[in-house]
Write a protein that holds these residues in place. Structure first.
Motif, PDB file in Angstrom:
ATOM      1  N   GLY A 261      27.624  47.982  50.318  1.00 59.92           N
ATOM      2  CA  GLY A 261      26.781  46.825  50.611  1.00 59.92           C
ATOM      3  C   GLY A 261      25.765  46.478  49.535  1.00 59.92           C
ATOM      4  N   PHE A 262      25.822  47.170  48.401  1.00 60.75           N
ATOM      5  CA  PHE A 262      24.818  46.910  47.370  1.00 60.75           C
ATOM      6  C   PHE A 262      25.178  45.783  46.424  1.00 60.75           C
ATOM      7  CE2 PHE A 262      23.304  50.950  48.787  1.00 60.75           C
ATOM      8  CZ  PHE A 262      21.962  50.979  48.463  1.00 60.75           C
ATOM      9  N   TYR A 263      26.455  45.465  46.331  1.00 57.51           N
ATOM     10  CA  TYR A 263      26.907  44.670  45.205  1.00 57.51           C
ATOM     11  C   TYR A 263      28.343  44.257  45.505  1.00 57.51           C
ATOM     12  CZ  TYR A 263      26.901  43.969  40.077  1.00 57.51           C
ATOM     13  OH  TYR A 263      26.919  43.450  38.827  1.00 57.51           O
ATOM     14  N   PRO A 264      28.797  43.101  45.092  1.00 58.27           N
ATOM     15  CA  PRO A 264      30.210  42.782  45.364  1.00 58.27           C
ATOM     16  C   PRO A 264      31.143  43.569  44.435  1.00 58.27           C
ATOM     17  CG  PRO A 264      28.930  40.811  44.765  1.00 58.27           C
ATOM     18  CD  PRO A 264      28.117  42.002  44.399  1.00 58.27           C
ATOM     19  N   VAL A 265      31.923  44.454  45.023  1.00 60.18           N
ATOM     20  CA  VAL A 265      32.914  45.207  44.254  1.00 60.18           C
ATOM     21  C   VAL A 265      34.209  45.230  45.052  1.00 60.18           C
ATOM     22  CG1 VAL A 265      33.498  47.361  43.061  1.00 60.18           C
ATOM     23  CG2 VAL A 265      31.092  46.766  43.403  1.00 60.18           C
ATOM     24  N   SER A 266      35.309  44.823  44.433  1.00 58.82           N
ATOM     25  CA  SER A 266      36.602  44.899  45.104  1.00 58.82           C
ATOM     26  C   SER A 266      37.620  45.473  44.131  1.00 58.82           C
ATOM     27  CB  SER A 266      37.042  43.518  45.593  1.00 58.82           C
ATOM     28  OG  SER A 266      37.296  42.652  44.508  1.00 58.82           O
ATOM     29  N   ALA A 267      38.779  45.826  44.669  1.00 57.26           N
ATOM     30  CA  ALA A 267      39.804  46.401  43.807  1.00 57.26           C
ATOM     31  C   ALA A 267      41.187  46.156  44.381  1.00 57.26           C
ATOM     32  CB  ALA A 267      39.586  47.907  43.642  1.00 57.26           C
ATOM     33  N   VAL A 268      42.131  45.922  43.477  1.00 61.86           N
ATOM     34  CA  VAL A 268      43.552  45.919  43.819  1.00 61.86           C
ATOM     35  C   VAL A 268      44.081  47.271  43.361  1.00 61.86           C
ATOM     36  CG1 VAL A 268      45.788  44.801  43.453  1.00 61.86           C
ATOM     37  CG2 VAL A 268      43.678  43.442  43.335  1.00 61.86           C
ATOM     38  N   LEU A 269      44.747  47.978  44.279  1.00 64.75           N
ATOM     39  CA  LEU A 269      45.336  49.279  43.952  1.00 64.75           C
ATOM     40  C   LEU A 269      46.837  49.133  44.105  1.00 64.75           C
ATOM     41  CD1 LEU A 269      42.924  51.272  46.260  1.00 64.75           C
ATOM     42  CD2 LEU A 269      42.693  50.969  43.799  1.00 64.75           C
ATOM     43  N   SER A 270      47.607  49.662  43.170  1.00 58.22           N
ATOM     44  CA  SER A 270      49.050  49.461  43.303  1.00 58.22           C
ATOM     45  C   SER A 270      49.844  50.588  42.677  1.00 58.22           C
ATOM     46  CB  SER A 270      49.471  48.128  42.670  1.00 58.22           C
ATOM     47  OG  SER A 270      49.776  48.286  41.299  1.00 58.22           O
ATOM     48  N   ASN A 271      51.143  50.520  42.913  1.00 54.86           N
ATOM     49  CA  ASN A 271      52.072  51.365  42.181  1.00 54.86           C
ATOM     50  C   ASN A 271      52.128  50.868  40.733  1.00 54.86           C
ATOM     51  OD1 ASN A 271      53.676  49.044  42.153  1.00 54.86           O
ATOM     52  ND2 ASN A 271      54.798  49.668  43.974  1.00 54.86           N
ATOM     53  N   ASN A 272      52.845  51.547  39.894  1.00 57.74           N
ATOM     54  CA  ASN A 272      52.856  51.191  38.473  1.00 57.74           C
ATOM     55  C   ASN A 272      53.460  49.826  38.202  1.00 57.74           C
ATOM     56  OD1 ASN A 272      51.626  53.426  37.152  1.00 57.74           O
ATOM     57  ND2 ASN A 272      53.392  54.642  37.810  1.00 57.74           N
ATOM     58  N   ASP A 273      54.474  49.443  38.984  1.00 58.21           N
ATOM     59  CA  ASP A 273      55.213  48.216  38.681  1.00 58.21           C
ATOM     60  C   ASP A 273      54.374  46.953  38.806  1.00 58.21           C
ATOM     61  OD1 ASP A 273      57.465  49.569  38.069  1.00 58.21           O
ATOM     62  OD2 ASP A 273      58.653  48.877  39.789  1.00 58.21           O
ATOM     63  N   VAL A 274      53.665  46.817  39.931  1.00 56.65           N
ATOM     64  CA  VAL A 274      53.032  45.521  40.224  1.00 56.65           C
ATOM     65  C   VAL A 274      51.911  45.204  39.231  1.00 56.65           C
ATOM     66  CG1 VAL A 274      51.686  44.226  41.913  1.00 56.65           C
ATOM     67  CG2 VAL A 274      53.716  45.474  42.641  1.00 56.65           C
ATOM     68  N   LEU A 275      50.909  46.073  39.149  1.00 58.54           N
ATOM     69  CA  LEU A 275      49.830  45.772  38.205  1.00 58.54           C
ATOM     70  C   LEU A 275      50.289  45.979  36.764  1.00 58.54           C
ATOM     71  CD1 LEU A 275      46.637  47.104  40.038  1.00 58.54           C
ATOM     72  CD2 LEU A 275      47.274  44.726  39.603  1.00 58.54           C
ATOM     73  N   GLY A 276      51.377  46.714  36.597  1.00 55.08           N
ATOM     74  CA  GLY A 276      51.912  46.941  35.252  1.00 55.08           C
ATOM     75  C   GLY A 276      52.419  45.680  34.570  1.00 55.08           C
ATOM     76  N   THR A 277      52.618  44.590  35.330  1.00 57.06           N
ATOM     77  CA  THR A 277      53.111  43.361  34.699  1.00 57.06           C
ATOM     78  C   THR A 277      52.002  42.557  34.024  1.00 57.06           C
ATOM     79  OG1 THR A 277      52.859  42.104  36.737  1.00 57.06           O
ATOM     80  CG2 THR A 277      55.017  43.097  36.361  1.00 57.06           C
ATOM     81  N   LEU A 278      50.749  42.873  34.331  1.00 53.70           N
ATOM     82  CA  LEU A 278      49.646  42.095  33.736  1.00 53.70           C
ATOM     83  C   LEU A 278      49.397  42.530  32.292  1.00 53.70           C
ATOM     84  CD1 LEU A 278      47.050  42.034  36.671  1.00 53.70           C
ATOM     85  CD2 LEU A 278      48.631  40.214  35.988  1.00 53.70           C
ATOM     86  N   ARG A 279      49.378  41.543  31.398  1.00 54.95           N
ATOM     87  CA  ARG A 279      49.157  41.796  29.973  1.00 54.95           C
ATOM     88  C   ARG A 279      47.824  41.181  29.556  1.00 54.95           C
ATOM     89  NH1 ARG A 279      53.112  44.768  30.243  1.00 54.95           N
ATOM     90  NH2 ARG A 279      51.377  46.028  29.594  1.00 54.95           N
ATOM     91  N   PRO A 280      47.293  41.610  28.406  1.00 57.20           N
ATOM     92  CA  PRO A 280      45.995  41.081  27.959  1.00 57.20           C
ATOM     93  C   PRO A 280      45.957  39.549  27.966  1.00 57.20           C
ATOM     94  CG  PRO A 280      46.638  42.906  26.565  1.00 57.20           C
ATOM     95  CD  PRO A 280      47.812  42.639  27.490  1.00 57.20           C
ATOM     96  N   GLY A 281      44.877  39.025  28.522  1.00 56.73           N
ATOM     97  CA  GLY A 281      44.676  37.580  28.550  1.00 56.73           C
ATOM     98  C   GLY A 281      45.260  36.885  29.753  1.00 56.73           C
ATOM     99  N   GLN A 282      46.027  37.603  30.585  1.00 54.83           N
ATOM    100  CA  GLN A 282      46.712  36.938  31.699  1.00 54.83           C
ATOM    101  C   GLN A 282      45.908  36.920  33.000  1.00 54.83           C
ATOM    102  OE1 GLN A 282      50.487  38.997  31.671  1.00 54.83           O
ATOM    103  NE2 GLN A 282      51.242  37.765  29.958  1.00 54.83           N
ATOM    104  N   HIS A 283      44.888  37.744  33.086  1.00 56.88           N
ATOM    105  CA  HIS A 283      44.052  37.769  34.282  1.00 56.88           C
ATOM    106  C   HIS A 283      42.731  38.416  33.902  1.00 56.88           C
ATOM    107  CE1 HIS A 283      43.177  37.506  38.533  1.00 56.88           C
ATOM    108  NE2 HIS A 283      42.858  38.779  38.584  1.00 56.88           N
ATOM    109  N   GLY A 284      41.660  38.077  34.588  1.00 57.73           N
ATOM    110  CA  GLY A 284      40.391  38.720  34.245  1.00 57.73           C
ATOM    111  C   GLY A 284      39.237  38.232  35.085  1.00 57.73           C
TER     112      GLY A 284
END
Ligand SMILES: *Cc1c(COP(=O)(O)O)cnc(C)c1O
Length: 404
Positions: A261-284
């Motif tokens: 409750g101190f600060y907005p913090v969220s996270a996507v947690l995944s297996n290697n495949d799903v987040l593994g598709t993101l390359r530099p500059g594609q999301h942030g």
């Protein structure tokens, strides 16, 4: 010079967009399960900012971590490394058994990020033709308020006059595995679902549902995305609600209590495949993964485990549920709950749940109505037996009244 409650409320009404309808209490201080208003009245918080303060208000260890980090370094952007991000990754991966982590800020951003990631996975790994990816979601879902998300809401208030919306979503009933099976096509990349539908009124699916869901997703190479933004981090008496079902999601979304409750913090947690598709500059995100957020989240996860809050949620949740079920009142239609995620659904004839919440306020309890006839109860996970019994006495007194 102390402004009165009516001054604060009137000033909010004058300058603020009216996108909320708060209960008439102006809070100025909190500690553990308690909050105080500007007139120093004390209330037991039975909402916990929609499960964002699972660790209790102003937890001293999270506070200390936040202040210490704020003195050192708050924001670098991801253009540079910072010395809090790597340990945050290690600790959240170890806690949740995840392989990859994408840090964001709000819950809705985590959901949006997951949608982008599973679509990209669908095109680049599963082989879905470009632009054809489908994501299955459930009726009465709540995943946040951004444009992408409200487009697949089934609540008219949430959607009306915010369109046009993005295509690519199919809506099925919650708790119905046959409907999922029927909705899956070769272009389905993911099934996005809450383990328990919170905003819909704490709707618990039939037992065995998620076992079937897991099997269907595996058999069809569909990513199972569990939105644990509200159910996660101990709320239901387990670290993740998926553990009640004995399954593992491919993608898990956390937010809310990830910062205590101190600060907005969220996270996507995944297996290697799903987040593994993101390359530099594609999301942030400028703030995503910043050192202050990471330090706060690390402390928030640590106290949850070290102080036994998850086990306490299971124990006190069972006591609270039993106590609510023992209340003999003809206003009550159903009592539901898992851990400290509880709800009392009233008979429609009993009147609006909001009237009961206002009456509870008069007895020193803050709870929130949802969907007209349901009172949602979700105290901080540091609640004690004495607090639960104290609250139950007050719930019994209010629920045996009739406000129709
Ligand atoms: C609160 C919530 C969200 C959205 O989180 P925000 O931080 O408000 O954007 C998404 N999903 C679920 C299940 C939630 O309870």
């Amino acid at each position: 010079m102390s402004a009165s409650v009516t001054d604060f409320v009137a000033t909010e009404a004058r300058f603020g967009a009216h996108n909320y309808e708060p209960i008439g209490v102006v809070l100025s201080r909190g500690e553990g399960v308690w909050v105080w208003d500007t007139e120093d009245n004390r209330y037991l918080d039975c909402l916990s900012a929609y499960s964002a303060v699972n660790q209790g208000h102003c937890h001293p260890k999270i506070l200390a971590a936040m202040v210490e980090q704020a003195h050192r370094l708050t924001l670098t952007s991801r253009a540079f490394h910072n010395d809090q991000l790597a340990p945050f990754y290690e600790e959240i991966a170890a806690l949740t058994g995840s392989h990859k982590v994408l840090p964001m800020n709000s819950g809705a951003e985590a959901v949006e990020s997951a949608i982008k990631s599973v679509r990209k996975w669908g095109y680049e790994v599963k082989g879905v033709p470009d632009g054809q990816a489908e994501i299955i979601v459930c009726a009465n879902n709540f995943h946040g308020r951004t444009l992408g998300i409200v487009g697949f809401s089934t609540d008219p208030g949430t959607r009306t006059h915010f369109g046009p919306f993005a295509p690519g979503f199919r809506i099925i009933p919650f708790g119905d595995a046959a409907a999922l099976e029927a909705a899956i096509t070769p272009n389905t990349v993911a099934f996005l679902v809450e383990p328990i539908q919170g905003e819909a009124g704490v709707i618990i699916p039939p037992s065995g549902y998620f076992t079937e869901v897991r099997e269907l997703c595996t058999a069809n190479n569909v990513m199972l995305v569990l939105d644990e933004i509200q159910t996660g981090l101990g709320r239901t008496g387990k670290l993740l609600a998926e553990q009640h079902e004995g399954i593992e999601a491919d993608v898990t979304l956390l937010g809310k209590a990830l910062s205590g409750g101190f600060y907005p913090v969220s996270a996507v947690l995944s297996n290697n495949d799903v987040l593994g598709t993101l390359r530099p500059g594609q999301h942030g995100s400028t703030f995503g993964g910043n050192p202050l957020a990471c330090a706060v989240a690390r402390a928030a996860m640590r106290v949850l485990v070290d102080e036994g809050m998850i086990e306490n949620a299971a124990r006190q949740g069972a006591r609270f549920l039993d106590g609510l079920r023992d209340i003999r009142a003809n206003t009550i239609r159903e009592v539901r709950g898992r851990g400290l995620m509880l709800a009392v659904e009233l008979h429609p004839e009993a009147g609006r749940a909001r009237r009961y919440c206002e009456a509870l306020q008069g007895k020193g309890i803050l709870a929130k109505d949802t969907h007209e006839h349901t009172i949602r109860i979700a105290p901080p996970l540091v609640i004690t037996t004495d607090h639960v019994d104290w609250a139950l006495e007050r719930f019994a007194a209010i629920l045996t009244q009739d406000f129709s």
